[in-house]
Design a protein around this motif. Structure first.
Motif, PDB file in Angstrom:
ATOM      1  N   THR A 164       0.817  -1.224   0.000  1.00  0.00           N
ATOM      2  CA  THR A 164       0.000   0.000   0.000  1.00  0.00           C
ATOM      3  C   THR A 164       0.852   1.278   0.000  1.00  0.00           C
ATOM      4  OG1 THR A 164      -0.165  -0.126   2.412  1.00  0.00           O
ATOM      5  CG2 THR A 164      -1.932  -1.159   1.152  1.00  0.00           C
ATOM      6  N   TRP A 166       1.629   5.705   0.695  1.00  0.00           N
ATOM      7  CA  TRP A 166       1.830   6.508   1.895  1.00  0.00           C
ATOM      8  C   TRP A 166       0.690   7.501   2.159  1.00  0.00           C
ATOM      9  CZ3 TRP A 166       1.498  11.227  -0.203  1.00  0.00           C
ATOM     10  CH2 TRP A 166       1.950  11.395  -1.504  1.00  0.00           C
ATOM     11  N   TRP A 175      -9.403  -1.029   4.816  1.00  0.00           N
ATOM     12  CA  TRP A 175      -9.853  -1.313   3.467  1.00  0.00           C
ATOM     13  C   TRP A 175      -9.308  -2.657   2.966  1.00  0.00           C
ATOM     14  CZ3 TRP A 175      -7.628   2.338  -0.868  1.00  0.00           C
ATOM     15  CH2 TRP A 175      -8.204   2.024  -2.100  1.00  0.00           C
ATOM     16  N   LYS A 190       2.252  -4.729   3.616  1.00  0.00           N
ATOM     17  CA  LYS A 190       3.529  -4.016   3.464  1.00  0.00           C
ATOM     18  C   LYS A 190       3.157  -2.566   3.142  1.00  0.00           C
ATOM     19  CE  LYS A 190       6.365  -2.418   1.186  1.00  0.00           C
ATOM     20  NZ  LYS A 190       6.634  -0.969   1.308  1.00  0.00           N
ATOM     21  N   GLU A 193       7.165   2.368   2.976  1.00  0.00           N
ATOM     22  CA  GLU A 193       8.298   2.498   3.906  1.00  0.00           C
ATOM     23  C   GLU A 193       8.291   3.865   4.598  1.00  0.00           C
ATOM     24  OE1 GLU A 193       8.427   1.993   0.706  1.00  0.00           O
ATOM     25  OE2 GLU A 193       9.583   3.576  -0.286  1.00  0.00           O
ATOM     26  N   GLN A 228       8.833  -7.758  -2.532  1.00  0.00           N
ATOM     27  CA  GLN A 228       9.161  -8.738  -3.588  1.00  0.00           C
ATOM     28  C   GLN A 228       9.533 -10.094  -2.973  1.00  0.00           C
ATOM     29  OE1 GLN A 228       8.718  -8.682  -6.773  1.00  0.00           O
ATOM     30  NE2 GLN A 228       8.322  -6.536  -7.216  1.00  0.00           N
ATOM     31  N   GLY A 243      -1.165   1.736  -5.445  1.00  0.00           N
ATOM     32  CA  GLY A 243      -0.022   2.632  -5.634  1.00  0.00           C
ATOM     33  C   GLY A 243       0.041   3.121  -7.057  1.00  0.00           C
ATOM     34  N   SER A 244       1.249   3.420  -7.513  1.00  0.00           N
ATOM     35  CA  SER A 244       1.415   4.048  -8.830  1.00  0.00           C
ATOM     36  C   SER A 244       1.378   3.001  -9.949  1.00  0.00           C
ATOM     37  CB  SER A 244       2.756   4.785  -8.867  1.00  0.00           C
ATOM     38  OG  SER A 244       3.804   3.853  -8.698  1.00  0.00           O
ATOM     39  N   THR A 247       4.784   1.031 -10.470  1.00  0.00           N
ATOM     40  CA  THR A 247       5.042  -0.060  -9.521  1.00  0.00           C
ATOM     41  C   THR A 247       4.028  -1.179  -9.726  1.00  0.00           C
ATOM     42  OG1 THR A 247       5.768   1.628  -7.965  1.00  0.00           O
ATOM     43  CG2 THR A 247       5.489  -0.576  -7.090  1.00  0.00           C
ATOM     44  N   LEU A 266      -4.680   1.693  -8.891  1.00  0.00           N
ATOM     45  CA  LEU A 266      -3.598   2.599  -9.302  1.00  0.00           C
ATOM     46  C   LEU A 266      -4.033   4.070  -9.277  1.00  0.00           C
ATOM     47  CD1 LEU A 266      -2.321   0.274 -12.151  1.00  0.00           C
ATOM     48  CD2 LEU A 266      -1.638   0.305  -9.744  1.00  0.00           C
ATOM     49  N   GLY A 267      -3.349   4.883 -10.020  1.00  0.00           N
ATOM     50  CA  GLY A 267      -3.569   6.326  -9.935  1.00  0.00           C
ATOM     51  C   GLY A 267      -4.749   6.814 -10.749  1.00  0.00           C
ATOM     52  N   CYS A 299      -6.049   9.493  -4.712  1.00  0.00           N
ATOM     53  CA  CYS A 299      -6.086   8.856  -6.032  1.00  0.00           C
ATOM     54  C   CYS A 299      -7.315   9.298  -6.823  1.00  0.00           C
ATOM     55  CB  CYS A 299      -6.053   7.345  -5.879  1.00  0.00           C
ATOM     56  SG  CYS A 299      -7.308   6.729  -4.753  1.00  0.00           S
ATOM     57  N   GLU A 396      -0.450  12.553 -13.470  1.00  0.00           N
ATOM     58  CA  GLU A 396      -0.997  12.595 -12.110  1.00  0.00           C
ATOM     59  C   GLU A 396      -0.072  13.453 -11.245  1.00  0.00           C
ATOM     60  OE1 GLU A 396      -0.954   8.996  -9.662  1.00  0.00           O
ATOM     61  OE2 GLU A 396      -2.929   9.533  -8.893  1.00  0.00           O
TER      62      GLU A 396
END
Ligand code: NAD
Length: 503
Positions: A164, A166, A175, A190, A193, A228, A243-244, A247, A266-267, A299, A396
């Motif tokens: 997920t 930030w 969610w 995860k 970071e 990964q 995420g994006s 990625t 995604l975005g 998003c 974006e």
């Protein structure tokens, strides 16, 4: 507010992990330090260094997979009703600690405290929604044309990994994790970071509320290493990524290599379409909320404001006026409506995009290119005179920046709205009921609002069209995503119906 973020963070984190000397991953009910590279965090409100910790790495990811596998057996062995009761208890625990969670979220992300409070409450609501489903989601009896009783069972995958971003860490916990475990799976989460704190805190609260240790494990660290490693572990049977797009493509490739399914959220570059017959005051307030809430780090942001030409100037003036009135401030001040951008990388991207907009000829109706040093603050920005070909209309930005684009006809509005790689959300403002539904039916988007913007609820499905992703991770649809169907055949005939080798 003179205390540093490091001080605030350590104190806020200690409320959930008293005595912890370092930040780590939450695995099997324990905080375990990582062994990978150091991850240094910064205070978005000042730009100064705050805490650091070590990337979880492959060894911790492997431990988390084993803990999840064990706990999932216990969890799936319980009755559906008992799982539901436990999820209700998790919701109550989150409510009990709502204020502390909101503070931790605001300190770590820069999100205004009023938004964090609401999001903590939404997480509790998510657990309640899926608690209610835990003993109501099951298979069917199928009318096969033979002497069989044929029925289906909805069974968990086992362990599901969630990766997920930030911008909404605490919300992502509810969610992602609530529907995953409601139907009998274990979860590995995860988080980014940059913002692992509230995920760690809610995981520990959930266990105090009765979840088996190891059912929900939070991996604190990088994606290219820790996430990964988890994808490559045969215990993980599905990956859900938020995420994006860049990625997302890497996640889908890795999932394909290990023959496991994935969901991608995604975005977006969503179109918010205002027709001349709309209530313009309502549309202006909606247009602001569509982008400036969450400081634009959303998003679903309605970052392309499409306005019919006859009311274009009037609406742009109203939104620009509103943009200038928003209260910018420290995330922990109750009055703050716009906080800092969450991290330096994103702050630099937004600044570059604003400078690029000016360079390509868009006019700044609100906002500035003079950015003050210190915290990662960006004034609510509105570009007028934008064409859909400009970079500010295509990329974006994920910040408090609106690109206002004029149009003449309904067909043109729909064509502009769909001229984007993305398809996450959109909206139309009009008093013509036929037009409202015509437009809703033609814009490529997974979520669409009529005379409104931004409403989402755990009961309603959520996901993207086109490059905004695939799969649905909310509502009842999530429960289908997080289970697999087994077809069971029971022969009811008194005499054999197949006589292979006996005739
Ligand atoms: P990101 O893609 O950089 O990172 C998202 C997550 O992926 C993080 O946890 C990161 O550690 C991990 N990651 C990074 N590289 C990885 C790799 N090689 N392998 C595995 N994992 C990896 O996104 P971000 O900058 O954190 O978030 C912003 C993006 O998220 C925006 O595009 C936004 O639109 C999107 N978003 C989408 C939704 C949605 O539901 N559609 C919701 C919120 C945010």
């Amino acid at each position: 507010m003179e205390q540093s973020k490091a001080g605030f963070l350590v104190a806020a984190f200690a409320e959930f992990f008293p005595g912890a000397t370092e930040i780590g991953s939450y695995v099997g009910g324990k905080l375990i330090p990582g062994s990978g590279d150091e991850i240094q965090l910064f205070d978005p409100a000042t730009g100064e260094k705050s805490v650091s910790y070590r990337d979880a790495g492959a060894d911790v990811a492997a431990l988390a997979c084993m803990a999840a596998q064990e706990a999932q057996k216990t969890w799936w062995g319980m009755t559906h009703a008992a799982r539901g009761r436990t999820l209700f208890a998790v919701a109550a625990k989150i409510r009990e600690h709502g204020e502390a969670l909101a503070r931790l979220e605001s300190i770590s992300t820069g999100k205004p405290i009023r938004d964090s409070r609401r999001e903590a409450e939404m997480v509790a609501e998510m657990f309640e929604f899926y608690a209610g489903w835990a003993d109501k989601f099951h298979g069917d009896v199928i009318a096969v044309p033979t002497t069989h009783l044929n029925y289906t069972r909805r069974e968990p995958y086992g362990t599901i990994l969630h990766v997920t971003p930030w911008n909404i860490p605490i919300l992502s916990f509810g969610w992602q994790v609530a529907p995953t475990i409601a139907v009998g799976n274990a979860a590995l989460l995860k988080p980014s970071e940059l913002t692992p704190f509230t995920s760690l805190a809610v995981a520990s609260l959930a266990e105090q509320a009765g979840l088996p240790a190891g059912l929900v494990n939070v991996l604190a660290g990088y994606g290219h290493t820790t996430a990964q490693a988890a994808i490559a572990n045969s215990i993980v049977r599905k990956v859900v990524f938020v995420g994006s797009p860049a990625t997302g493509a890497k996640i889908a490739e890795s999932a394909a290599r290990h023959l496991i399914p994935c969901i991608l959220e995604l975005g977006g570059k969503s179109a918010n379409i205002v027709f001349e017959d709309a209530n313009l005051d309502m549309a202006a307030i909606g247009a602001q909320a569509a982008v400036y809430s969450g400081t634009g780090q959303s998003c679903t942001a309605g970052s392309r404001l499409l306005v019919q030409r006859r009311v274009y100037d009037e609406l742009v003036d109203k939104v620009a006026d509103g943009a200038r009135r928003l209260r910018i401030g420290h995330p922990l001040e109750s009055s703050t409506e716009i906080g800092p951008i969450s991290n330096r990388g994103q702050y630099e991207h937004i600044k570059r995009m604003i400078v690029a907009g000016v360079a390509e000829g868009a006019q700044l109706a609100a906002g500035t290119t003079d950015f003050e040093p210190g915290g990662y603050y960006v004034k609510p920005t509105l570009f007028a005179g934008v064409s859909n070909a400009m970079q500010v209309a295509r990329t974006e930005i994920f910040g408090p920046v609106i690109a206002a684009i004029p149009f003449d006809t309904e067909e043109e509005a729909i064509a502009i709205a769909n001229d984007s790689e993305f398809g996450l959300a959109g909206a139309v403002w009009t008093n013509d009921v036929g037009r409202a539904h015509r437009v809703a039916g033609q814009v490529d988007a997974g979520t669409f609002w009529i005379n409104g913007y931004r409403s989402v609820h755990v009961a309603s499905p959520f996901g993207g069209y086109k490059n905004s992703g695939y799969g649905r991770t909310s509502g009842v649809e999530a429960l289908y995503e997080y289970t697999q169907t087994k077809s069971v055949w029971v022969q009811t005939a008194a005499t054999p119906t197949t006589r292979v080798g006996r005739s």
